[in-house]
Write an enzyme that holds these catalytic residues in place. Structure first.
Site, mmCIF file in Angstrom:
data_model
loop_
_atom_site.group_PDB
_atom_site.id
_atom_site.type_symbol
_atom_site.label_atom_id
_atom_site.label_comp_id
_atom_site.label_asym_id
_atom_site.label_seq_id
_atom_site.Cartn_x
_atom_site.Cartn_y
_atom_site.Cartn_z
ATOM 1 N N LYS A 96 11.503 -30.477 32.306
ATOM 2 C CA LYS A 96 10.979 -31.806 32.215
ATOM 3 C C LYS A 96 10.480 -32.420 30.872
ATOM 4 O O LYS A 96 10.467 -33.471 30.541
ATOM 5 C CB LYS A 96 10.107 -32.097 33.183
ATOM 6 C CG LYS A 96 10.473 -32.051 34.658
ATOM 7 C CD LYS A 96 9.395 -32.525 35.766
ATOM 8 C CE LYS A 96 10.024 -32.848 36.788
ATOM 9 N NZ LYS A 96 10.353 -31.794 37.772
ATOM 10 N N GLU A 118 4.969 -41.990 37.084
ATOM 11 C CA GLU A 118 4.812 -41.649 38.400
ATOM 12 C C GLU A 118 5.250 -40.079 38.646
ATOM 13 O O GLU A 118 5.580 -39.386 37.798
ATOM 14 C CB GLU A 118 5.914 -42.510 39.408
ATOM 15 C CG GLU A 118 7.105 -41.573 39.531
ATOM 16 C CD GLU A 118 8.061 -41.545 38.393
ATOM 17 O OE1 GLU A 118 7.992 -42.437 37.403
ATOM 18 O OE2 GLU A 118 8.836 -40.574 38.235
ATOM 19 N N SER A 385 15.278 -23.727 36.246
ATOM 20 C CA SER A 385 14.843 -25.261 35.927
ATOM 21 C C SER A 385 13.257 -25.024 35.499
ATOM 22 O O SER A 385 12.956 -25.591 34.816
ATOM 23 C CB SER A 385 15.121 -26.291 36.742
ATOM 24 O OG SER A 385 14.504 -25.928 38.332
#
Ligand SMILES: *Cc1c(COP(=O)(O)O)cnc(C)c1O
Length: 403
Positions: A96, A118, A385
């Site tokens: 991310k 968010e 990930s």
């Protein structure tokens, strides 16, 4: 050597990937999105932005992440050679950060003073708060009140990083409600504020922008595997929530038609139970969060509350480009159930000494089924990930760890 076919690039000028994508937002947001698109087009491709972004990715976020040959897993599965792309080793523990550092840097160039986001499980909120601290911008994160209670550690991390966490009490008090509130904030404060969306979902230009920023994963993997094996891989496997880590790995390989792309979705308790997060497998075409895509809805067109043991895959939609690639037959999609993902978490921890995020464990679980069927000379790249430390409470709840 594998051949790449060139094709016109998507999205088109209106933000569509075939029939998916677009800008399904209130009138007041259209100009904000168009302004963002113009800013992105003007700045992101320039050598100076690219150079600055590369600096932060390398010196701050820990890139390039390794492409690791999983020798014990390879020997155990008796099939293809398995490589792991180690996004778990990036700063804050997942892919991310690639997107948030890039978007906040862009926001700074666009002279925005304030960052909003968010978050569901809090991972994107933490990555955004991190990037906002790095560049010295004010940061407010919308989070459903139920998620705030479930994810106390990430709420504290965001606050420690200097962000304000704003509880959302509407709807189911989870991610989709937080996203609605963030959009509402952006409508009123668009002059000063940049909204960092955390995946390749949402209205145009987000699906394209986030894909481009996450493509660093695939670009690195391509160079790394060629260096290690002298050729391109045969199969790429990644988990799909909103779709950003998967498209980030796949994107530089899409033109190579004989490279298999596999997306692994949250099968939850099983597709037949209706308790899952498999929008590509079981969703229908509809609009969610400003984008036409595949979504989980009931017969009245209401969004179904998704379920997954992994918070990052617990989303009722998916990025429009993945919906397009699935329909075009370019992307294969398989669901993996909660219990399989939990078993794969134990497997990778003990086989390779890598504790994967529960999201990433979905990709590992599929590989455990598929790799034994492949010839020994074929090459598989799995995207890890993120790391699993954040999931220890859930893992402890489900698995007896022993003495
Ligand atoms: C958020 C998250 C995901 C799911 O999001 P995508 O946009 O589909 O990548 C997957 N893995 C990890 C570790 C995450 O934090």
């Amino acid at each position: 050597m594998k051949k790449s076919e060139s094709k016109k690039s998507l999205p088109d000028a209106r933000g569509y990937f075939g029939e998916y994508g677009g800008m399904f937002v209130p009138e007041t947001l259209i100009s904000a999105l168009q302004e963002l698109e113009r800013g992105y087009n003007r700045i992101a491709g320039t050598p100076s932005f690219q150079k600055e972004l590369r600096y932060y990715l390398e010196h701050y976020a820990g890139r390039p992440t390794p492409l690791y040959f999983a020798s014990r897993m390879t020997a155990d599965l008796h099939g293809a050679r398995v490589y792991l792309k180690r996004e778990d080793l990036a700063h804050t523990g997942a892919h991310k950060i690639n997107n948030t550092v890039a978007q906040v840097l862009l926001a700074k160039k666009l002279r925005k003073k304030r960052i909003i986001a968010e978050t569901g499980a809090g991972q994107h909120g933490v990555a955004t708060a991190t990037a906002a601290a790095l560049f010295g911008l004010e940061c407010e994160v919308y989070m459903g009140d139920l998620d705030i209670k479930r994810q106390a550690l990430n709420v504290d991390r965001m606050r420690l990083l200097g962000a304000k966490v704003i509880p959302v009490y509407s709807g189911s008090m989870t991610l989709k409600d937080a996203m609605n509130e963030a959009i509402r904030d952006w409508v009123t404060n668009v002059e000063t504020t940049h909204y960092v969306i955390g995946s390749v979902a949402g209205p145009h230009p987000y699906p394209r922008m986030v894909r481009d920023f996450q493509s660093v994963i695939g670009k690195e993997a391509k160079g790394q595997i060629v260096k290690l094996e002298g050729r391109l891989p045969d199969v790429l496997i990644a988990c799909v929530g909103g779709g950003s880590n998967s498209i980030g790995l796949f994107y530089p390989f899409i033109g190579y038609k004989d490279i298999e792309l596999v997306g692994v979705e949250a099968g939850g308790l099983g597709i037949e139970t209706g308790r899952h997060g498999a929008s590509l497998t079981a969703g229908e075409k509809g609009v969610l969060h400003g984008s036409m895509t595949k979504i989980l809805m009931d017969r009245d067109g209401q969004i179904i509350n998704p379920h997954s043991v992994s918070a990052g895959l617990d989303y009722p939609g998916v990025g429009p480009e993945l919906s397009y690639l699935k329909d075009a037959g370019r992307l294969k999609v398989y669901p993996v159930k909660d219990d399989e993902a939990l078993s794969a978490t134990v497997y990778l921890s003990r086989k390779e000494g890598i504790i994967p995020a529960l999201e990433s464990a979905h990709a590992i679980a599929f590989a455990m089924r598929y790799v034994p069927k492949l010839p020994k000379r074929s090459l598989v790249v799995i995207n890890v990930s993120g790391r699993g430390d954040k999931d220890m409470d859930i893992i402890r709840e489900h698995i007896k760890l022993g003495g």
